[in-house]
Motif scaffolding. Structure first.
Motif, PDB file in Angstrom:
ATOM      1  N   ILE A 138     -13.887  11.389  -9.560  1.00  0.00           N
ATOM      2  CA  ILE A 138     -15.181  10.797  -9.192  1.00  0.00           C
ATOM      3  C   ILE A 138     -15.614   9.755 -10.226  1.00  0.00           C
ATOM      4  N   ARG A 139     -15.421  10.065 -11.487  1.00  0.00           N
ATOM      5  CA  ARG A 139     -15.769   9.098 -12.539  1.00  0.00           C
ATOM      6  C   ARG A 139     -14.880   7.853 -12.455  1.00  0.00           C
ATOM      7  N   THR A 140     -13.642   8.050 -12.032  1.00  0.00           N
ATOM      8  CA  THR A 140     -12.729   6.918 -11.852  1.00  0.00           C
ATOM      9  C   THR A 140     -13.191   6.035 -10.694  1.00  0.00           C
ATOM     10  N   LEU A 141     -13.535   6.658  -9.584  1.00  0.00           N
ATOM     11  CA  LEU A 141     -13.970   5.920  -8.403  1.00  0.00           C
ATOM     12  C   LEU A 141     -15.257   5.138  -8.658  1.00  0.00           C
ATOM     13  N   SER A 142     -16.106   5.690  -9.529  1.00  0.00           N
ATOM     14  CA  SER A 142     -17.374   5.019  -9.827  1.00  0.00           C
ATOM     15  C   SER A 142     -17.206   3.871 -10.819  1.00  0.00           C
ATOM     16  N   GLY A 143     -16.012   3.756 -11.412  1.00  0.00           N
ATOM     17  CA  GLY A 143     -15.760   2.707 -12.391  1.00  0.00           C
ATOM     18  C   GLY A 143     -16.204   3.054 -13.798  1.00  0.00           C
ATOM     19  N   GLU A 144     -16.621   4.303 -13.993  1.00  0.00           N
ATOM     20  CA  GLU A 144     -17.091   4.734 -15.315  1.00  0.00           C
ATOM     21  C   GLU A 144     -15.959   4.818 -16.327  1.00  0.00           C
ATOM     22  N   ILE A 145     -14.762   5.176 -15.861  1.00  0.00           N
ATOM     23  CA  ILE A 145     -13.619   5.353 -16.753  1.00  0.00           C
ATOM     24  C   ILE A 145     -12.389   4.673 -16.177  1.00  0.00           C
ATOM     25  N   ASP A 146     -11.419   4.433 -17.045  1.00  0.00           N
ATOM     26  CA  ASP A 146     -10.131   3.844 -16.665  1.00  0.00           C
ATOM     27  C   ASP A 146      -9.043   4.787 -17.185  1.00  0.00           C
TER      28      ASP A 146
ATOM     29  N   GLY B 162       6.650  14.755  -6.742  1.00  0.00           N
ATOM     30  CA  GLY B 162       6.855  13.415  -7.268  1.00  0.00           C
ATOM     31  C   GLY B 162       7.233  12.425  -6.185  1.00  0.00           C
ATOM     32  N   GLU B 163       8.055  12.863  -5.230  1.00  0.00           N
ATOM     33  CA  GLU B 163       8.457  11.989  -4.125  1.00  0.00           C
ATOM     34  C   GLU B 163       7.262  11.657  -3.233  1.00  0.00           C
ATOM     35  N   LEU B 164       6.412  12.647  -2.969  1.00  0.00           N
ATOM     36  CA  LEU B 164       5.214  12.409  -2.164  1.00  0.00           C
ATOM     37  C   LEU B 164       4.292  11.409  -2.850  1.00  0.00           C
ATOM     38  N   LEU B 165       4.067  11.601  -4.146  1.00  0.00           N
ATOM     39  CA  LEU B 165       3.211  10.673  -4.890  1.00  0.00           C
ATOM     40  C   LEU B 165       3.817   9.266  -4.914  1.00  0.00           C
ATOM     41  N   ARG B 166       5.133   9.187  -5.065  1.00  0.00           N
ATOM     42  CA  ARG B 166       5.788   7.876  -5.082  1.00  0.00           C
ATOM     43  C   ARG B 166       5.579   7.143  -3.764  1.00  0.00           C
ATOM     44  N   ARG B 167       5.691   7.873  -2.653  1.00  0.00           N
ATOM     45  CA  ARG B 167       5.528   7.243  -1.343  1.00  0.00           C
ATOM     46  C   ARG B 167       4.086   6.802  -1.108  1.00  0.00           C
ATOM     47  N   ILE B 168       3.130   7.631  -1.542  1.00  0.00           N
ATOM     48  CA  ILE B 168       1.718   7.244  -1.407  1.00  0.00           C
ATOM     49  C   ILE B 168       1.434   6.007  -2.246  1.00  0.00           C
ATOM     50  N   ARG B 169       1.951   6.014  -3.460  1.00  0.00           N
ATOM     51  CA  ARG B 169       1.715   4.882  -4.362  1.00  0.00           C
ATOM     52  C   ARG B 169       2.365   3.599  -3.832  1.00  0.00           C
ATOM     53  N   GLU B 170       3.458   3.756  -3.124  1.00  0.00           N
ATOM     54  CA  GLU B 170       4.164   2.595  -2.579  1.00  0.00           C
ATOM     55  C   GLU B 170       3.305   1.855  -1.556  1.00  0.00           C
ATOM     56  N   VAL B 171       2.537   2.599  -0.759  1.00  0.00           N
ATOM     57  CA  VAL B 171       1.717   1.959   0.273  1.00  0.00           C
ATOM     58  C   VAL B 171       0.278   1.732  -0.186  1.00  0.00           C
ATOM     59  N   ALA B 172      -0.120   2.395  -1.260  1.00  0.00           N
ATOM     60  CA  ALA B 172      -1.491   2.246  -1.770  1.00  0.00           C
ATOM     61  C   ALA B 172      -1.449   2.146  -3.290  1.00  0.00           C
ATOM     62  N   PRO B 173      -1.001   1.008  -3.815  1.00  0.00           N
ATOM     63  CA  PRO B 173      -0.765   0.890  -5.257  1.00  0.00           C
ATOM     64  C   PRO B 173      -2.010   1.047  -6.125  1.00  0.00           C
ATOM     65  N   ASP B 174      -3.196   0.798  -5.569  1.00  0.00           N
ATOM     66  CA  ASP B 174      -4.420   0.867  -6.371  1.00  0.00           C
ATOM     67  C   ASP B 174      -5.270   2.096  -6.067  1.00  0.00           C
ATOM     68  N   LEU B 175      -4.767   2.987  -5.234  1.00  0.00           N
ATOM     69  CA  LEU B 175      -5.540   4.166  -4.841  1.00  0.00           C
ATOM     70  C   LEU B 175      -5.557   5.213  -5.948  1.00  0.00           C
ATOM     71  N   PRO B 176      -6.733   5.616  -6.430  1.00  0.00           N
ATOM     72  CA  PRO B 176      -6.780   6.718  -7.408  1.00  0.00           C
ATOM     73  C   PRO B 176      -6.339   8.030  -6.751  1.00  0.00           C
ATOM     74  N   ILE B 177      -5.417   8.725  -7.388  1.00  0.00           N
ATOM     75  CA  ILE B 177      -4.875   9.981  -6.849  1.00  0.00           C
ATOM     76  C   ILE B 177      -5.032  11.081  -7.894  1.00  0.00           C
ATOM     77  N   ALA B 178      -5.690  12.158  -7.509  1.00  0.00           N
ATOM     78  CA  ALA B 178      -5.846  13.311  -8.402  1.00  0.00           C
ATOM     79  C   ALA B 178      -5.043  14.482  -7.855  1.00  0.00           C
ATOM     80  N   VAL B 179      -4.327  15.176  -8.727  1.00  0.00           N
ATOM     81  CA  VAL B 179      -3.552  16.350  -8.324  1.00  0.00           C
ATOM     82  C   VAL B 179      -3.817  17.492  -9.300  1.00  0.00           C
ATOM     83  N   ALA B 180      -3.778  18.697  -8.763  1.00  0.00           N
ATOM     84  CA  ALA B 180      -3.934  19.901  -9.584  1.00  0.00           C
ATOM     85  C   ALA B 180      -2.682  20.744  -9.417  1.00  0.00           C
TER      86      ALA B 180
END
Length: 200
Positions: free
Chosen positions: A70-78, A11-29
């Protein structure tokens, strides 16, 4: 995962990434035994979890997350994330999705994803031995924004069902045994007189 400095390093890693890239789509498994936090739910775009224990679907779990990304990056889904935790400490020997009582619940999540009701649906059994605030069972659904109501209905259908399962009661004997072991150690080391308590 837990580190000396953070109860929730993912969660801390994701928070830091989101802080510098607020619009970046991030997928985690995530692994099935993940104790998921609000920070993770708030900062990821796509979340998927293993469906097996033992874990034999690591590749497939990443593939599920990747397809949605991939579908998110293509704009197909939100995509939006719906997350619901329950404070259950499930028995590690009784939580596998391949057997009841967890099987029916995981099967519902798998079916909802397969038939397109939602983009991704995962049940995380949690790791009850972790000494952190967000231990528990977690339901997490990724849905296209127009699917939000249906996804919420699915989440509310699946998660309360866990409360009716015979997972939590099966945890009690384990902790009862551990409590008795502790009592014996105290009696031997400090020679204290203890009152026998009713564990039922």
């Amino acid at each position: 995962m837990v580190t000396e400095g953070y109860d929730d390093p993912e969660g801390e890693l994701l928070r830091r990434i989101r802080e510098v890239a607020p619009d970046l789509p991030i997928a985690v498994a995530f692994e099935f035994h993940t104790n998921m936090s609000k920070a993770t739910a708030d900062n990821a775009t796509v979340i998927t979890g293993y469906r097996t224990y033992p874990h034999i679907d690591t590749y497939e779990t990443g593939e599920r997350a990747g397809r949605t990304l991939i579908r998110t990056l293509s704009g197909e889904i939100d995509p939006i994330i719906l997350w619901h935790p329950l404070p259950l400490m499930t028995h590690l020997n009784c939580q596998t999705p391949s057997r009841q009582p967890m099987k029916d619940i995981m099967d519902k999540a798998i079916a909802a994803e397969a038939d397109g009701r939602v983009l991704n649906a995962s049940i995380l059994g949690g790791w009850p031995l972790a000494d952190i605030p967000h231990v528990g069972v977690h339901g997490v659904i990724v849905a296209n924004r127009p699917q939000a109501n249906e996804a919420q209905a699915l989440l509310m259908e699946v998660m309360p069902a866990l409360l009716l399962l015979d997972i939590l009661p099966q945890t009690y004997p384990y902790f009862a045994v551990m409590w008795l072991v502790l009592v014996v150690q105290v009696m031997r080391e400090r020679q204290l007189l203890l009152t026998v308590m009713d564990l039922q």
